[in-house]
Scaffold this motif. Structure first.
Motif, PDB file in Angstrom:
ATOM      1  N   SER A 236       0.815  -1.210   0.000  1.00  0.00           N
ATOM      2  CA  SER A 236       0.000   0.000   0.000  1.00  0.00           C
ATOM      3  C   SER A 236       0.851   1.263   0.000  1.00  0.00           C
ATOM      4  N   GLY A 237       0.287   2.313  -0.586  1.00  0.00           N
ATOM      5  CA  GLY A 237       0.974   3.589  -0.613  1.00  0.00           C
ATOM      6  C   GLY A 237       1.213   4.146   0.776  1.00  0.00           C
ATOM      7  N   ASP A 238       0.301   3.856   1.705  1.00  0.00           N
ATOM      8  CA  ASP A 238       0.463   4.334   3.077  1.00  0.00           C
ATOM      9  C   ASP A 238       1.700   3.733   3.737  1.00  0.00           C
ATOM     10  N   VAL A 239       1.918   2.443   3.497  1.00  0.00           N
ATOM     11  CA  VAL A 239       3.090   1.782   4.072  1.00  0.00           C
ATOM     12  C   VAL A 239       4.372   2.360   3.482  1.00  0.00           C
ATOM     13  N   LEU A 240       4.384   2.520   2.171  1.00  0.00           N
ATOM     14  CA  LEU A 240       5.579   3.061   1.523  1.00  0.00           C
ATOM     15  C   LEU A 240       5.854   4.493   1.973  1.00  0.00           C
ATOM     16  N   SER A 241       4.799   5.277   2.146  1.00  0.00           N
ATOM     17  CA  SER A 241       4.966   6.648   2.640  1.00  0.00           C
ATOM     18  C   SER A 241       5.535   6.647   4.052  1.00  0.00           C
ATOM     19  N   TYR A 242       5.061   5.712   4.889  1.00  0.00           N
ATOM     20  CA  TYR A 242       5.593   5.592   6.247  1.00  0.00           C
ATOM     21  C   TYR A 242       7.094   5.289   6.207  1.00  0.00           C
ATOM     22  N   ILE A 243       7.489   4.341   5.355  1.00  0.00           N
ATOM     23  CA  ILE A 243       8.896   3.942   5.254  1.00  0.00           C
ATOM     24  C   ILE A 243       9.748   5.124   4.807  1.00  0.00           C
ATOM     25  N   LEU A 244       9.289   5.841   3.783  1.00  0.00           N
ATOM     26  CA  LEU A 244      10.049   6.991   3.278  1.00  0.00           C
ATOM     27  C   LEU A 244      10.146   8.083   4.342  1.00  0.00           C
ATOM     28  N   GLY A 245       9.052   8.304   5.070  1.00  0.00           N
ATOM     29  CA  GLY A 245       9.068   9.290   6.146  1.00  0.00           C
ATOM     30  C   GLY A 245      10.029   8.910   7.255  1.00  0.00           C
ATOM     31  N   LEU A 246      10.060   7.621   7.572  1.00  0.00           N
ATOM     32  CA  LEU A 246      10.975   7.124   8.603  1.00  0.00           C
ATOM     33  C   LEU A 246      12.421   7.385   8.199  1.00  0.00           C
ATOM     34  N   ILE A 247      12.735   7.102   6.947  1.00  0.00           N
ATOM     35  CA  ILE A 247      14.097   7.312   6.445  1.00  0.00           C
ATOM     36  C   ILE A 247      14.474   8.791   6.519  1.00  0.00           C
ATOM     37  N   ILE A 265      13.874 -10.738 -10.124  1.00  0.00           N
ATOM     38  CA  ILE A 265      13.724 -10.776  -8.678  1.00  0.00           C
ATOM     39  C   ILE A 265      12.301 -11.173  -8.296  1.00  0.00           C
ATOM     40  N   SER A 266      11.316 -10.603  -8.982  1.00  0.00           N
ATOM     41  CA  SER A 266       9.913 -10.913  -8.682  1.00  0.00           C
ATOM     42  C   SER A 266       9.604 -12.393  -8.896  1.00  0.00           C
ATOM     43  N   SER A 267      10.275 -13.005  -9.852  1.00  0.00           N
ATOM     44  CA  SER A 267      10.056 -14.427 -10.131  1.00  0.00           C
ATOM     45  C   SER A 267      10.453 -15.306  -8.957  1.00  0.00           C
ATOM     46  N   HIS A 268      11.396 -14.842  -8.148  1.00  0.00           N
ATOM     47  CA  HIS A 268      11.883 -15.640  -7.024  1.00  0.00           C
ATOM     48  C   HIS A 268      11.269 -15.234  -5.682  1.00  0.00           C
ATOM     49  N   CYS A 269      10.836 -13.974  -5.583  1.00  0.00           N
ATOM     50  CA  CYS A 269      10.340 -13.473  -4.291  1.00  0.00           C
ATOM     51  C   CYS A 269       8.829 -13.331  -4.230  1.00  0.00           C
ATOM     52  N   GLY A 270       8.178 -13.095  -5.371  1.00  0.00           N
ATOM     53  CA  GLY A 270       6.744 -12.903  -5.382  1.00  0.00           C
ATOM     54  C   GLY A 270       6.342 -11.481  -5.029  1.00  0.00           C
ATOM     55  N   PRO A 271       5.036 -11.192  -5.092  1.00  0.00           N
ATOM     56  CA  PRO A 271       4.553  -9.839  -4.793  1.00  0.00           C
ATOM     57  C   PRO A 271       4.651  -9.499  -3.312  1.00  0.00           C
ATOM     58  N   LYS A 272       4.512  -8.206  -3.018  1.00  0.00           N
ATOM     59  CA  LYS A 272       4.510  -7.676  -1.643  1.00  0.00           C
ATOM     60  C   LYS A 272       5.826  -7.919  -0.912  1.00  0.00           C
ATOM     61  N   THR A 273       6.915  -7.957  -1.660  1.00  0.00           N
ATOM     62  CA  THR A 273       8.240  -8.026  -1.061  1.00  0.00           C
ATOM     63  C   THR A 273       8.781  -6.602  -0.914  1.00  0.00           C
ATOM     64  N   LEU A 274       9.301  -6.287   0.236  1.00  0.00           N
ATOM     65  CA  LEU A 274       9.847  -4.950   0.506  1.00  0.00           C
ATOM     66  C   LEU A 274      11.332  -5.055   0.823  1.00  0.00           C
ATOM     67  N   ALA A 275      12.111  -4.126   0.287  1.00  0.00           N
ATOM     68  CA  ALA A 275      13.545  -4.122   0.533  1.00  0.00           C
ATOM     69  C   ALA A 275      14.038  -2.714   0.824  1.00  0.00           C
ATOM     70  N   ILE A 276      14.975  -2.616   1.742  1.00  0.00           N
ATOM     71  CA  ILE A 276      15.693  -1.373   2.002  1.00  0.00           C
ATOM     72  C   ILE A 276      17.179  -1.678   1.822  1.00  0.00           C
ATOM     73  N   PHE A 277      17.811  -0.976   0.883  1.00  0.00           N
ATOM     74  CA  PHE A 277      19.199  -1.234   0.543  1.00  0.00           C
ATOM     75  C   PHE A 277      20.034   0.003   0.836  1.00  0.00           C
ATOM     76  N   TYR A 278      21.236  -0.228   1.357  1.00  0.00           N
ATOM     77  CA  TYR A 278      22.154   0.890   1.571  1.00  0.00           C
ATOM     78  C   TYR A 278      23.577   0.357   1.636  1.00  0.00           C
ATOM     79  N   ILE A 279      24.523   1.279   1.660  1.00  0.00           N
ATOM     80  CA  ILE A 279      25.933   0.939   1.786  1.00  0.00           C
ATOM     81  C   ILE A 279      26.416   1.364   3.164  1.00  0.00           C
ATOM     82  N   LYS A 280      27.109   0.498   3.834  1.00  0.00           N
ATOM     83  CA  LYS A 280      27.644   0.811   5.162  1.00  0.00           C
ATOM     84  C   LYS A 280      28.923   1.630   5.042  1.00  0.00           C
ATOM     85  N   LYS A 281      29.158   2.469   6.046  1.00  0.00           N
ATOM     86  CA  LYS A 281      30.391   3.273   6.054  1.00  0.00           C
ATOM     87  C   LYS A 281      31.619   2.398   6.222  1.00  0.00           C
TER      88      LYS A 281
END
Length: 281
Positions: A236-247, A265-281
């Protein structure tokens, strides 16, 4: 010095606008829906994958890029190439790219040991180094040193796709379905292999929020130049907005990228998969 071109497998899942802005050359993997073959992100998209699974009860197959499809055109134009590949632990794309690169002097292949837009973060770092005027060899060396610092995790709504693809045991699937466990999967930055690192319980909307909180607990250790929020559709857009606001509330990131997971990626994970990616210092 030769002009450097940054190339990547389609599994980097970067938005089209970013690909065009940075002149990144994308090489699509193949998606097999039954007897029909399509190119990832060119003539097949995640919605086609989900429709096929719902209709047939079977997963699409994915095929790595053949060595012959890499680098020839660019090298004939006198370009040097730095190519970022999908993790060698989950695809033969890296091996095939290395085979192709062995025919040229100025082609360097980097094993991202990652997938989706986490791989895309590595691609963008290569673009950053290119913008600084580094040659292809130096770009590849710098990028290889960043690979172990990439945090690649995601949380799944269902294990059905991983199970059908042979990537988790029937016991794990049964436990998840019966006990309401929602697994968080991480890619090992040393090997590129997938493993379950945490199990959440409860409603999926709350799981997404718990996962995001966990990802950002040690925000002081994150490189704040870029962070990616990626999903495979259906959240849902509400969930994604929450995540972006948190960041945005946790730190001042120079760039927050919203990305859609591609077909591979979708072929292996299916719908409603959420990911947060970043690089560590």
């Amino acid at each position: 010095m030769k002009e450097v071109v940054i190339t990547a497998d389609s599994t980097c899942d970067l938005p089209k606008s970013i690909i065009e802005k940075n002149n990144i050359v994308i090489t699509p993997l193949s998606i097999l829906l039954g007897e029909d073959t399509f190119l990832d992100g060119v003539d097949v998209f995640p919605a086609n994958v989900y429709e096929f699974v719902a209709r047939t009860g079977t997963l699409p197959k994915t095929a790595a890029v053949a060595p012959s499809a890499y680098f020839d055109k660019l090298t004939k134009q006198g370009k040097a190439v730095v190519h970022i590949s999908l993790s060698s632990a989950i695809s033969s794309s890296y091996q095939n790219a290395c085979i192709a690169a062995s025919d040229f002097d100025d082609v360097y292949v980097v094993d991202s040991k990652s997938l989706c837009a986490a791989m895309g973060l590595i691609v963008l770092k290569a673009c950053d180094f290119k913008a600084k005027g580094f040659d292809a060899r130096k770009i590849a060396s710098r990028v290889n040193s960043i690979v172990p610092k990439v945090s690649t995790t995601f949380v799944l709504d269902t294990l059905e796709y991983l199970h059908k693809g042979g990537r988790c045991s029937g016991v794990a699937k049964f436990s998840a379905n019966v006990l309401g466990i929602r697994p968080s999967i991480a890619v090992d930055p040393k090997t590129g292999a997938l493993d379950v690192v945490k199990k959440y319980r409860g409603k999926m909307e709350n799981v997404y929020k718990q996962y995001a909180d966990d990802c950002l607990k040690n925000v002081s250790k994150i490189d704040t130049s870029r962070i990616v929020v990626a999903d495979s559709g259906g959240i849902s857009g509400d969930v994604l907005s929450y995540i972006l606001g948190l960041i945005e509330g946790k730190a001042r990131f120079d760039e927050i990228i919203r990305a859609d997971a591609g077909c591979t990626i979708s072929s292996h994970c299916g719908p409603k998969t959420l990911a947060i990616f970043y690089i560590k210092k």
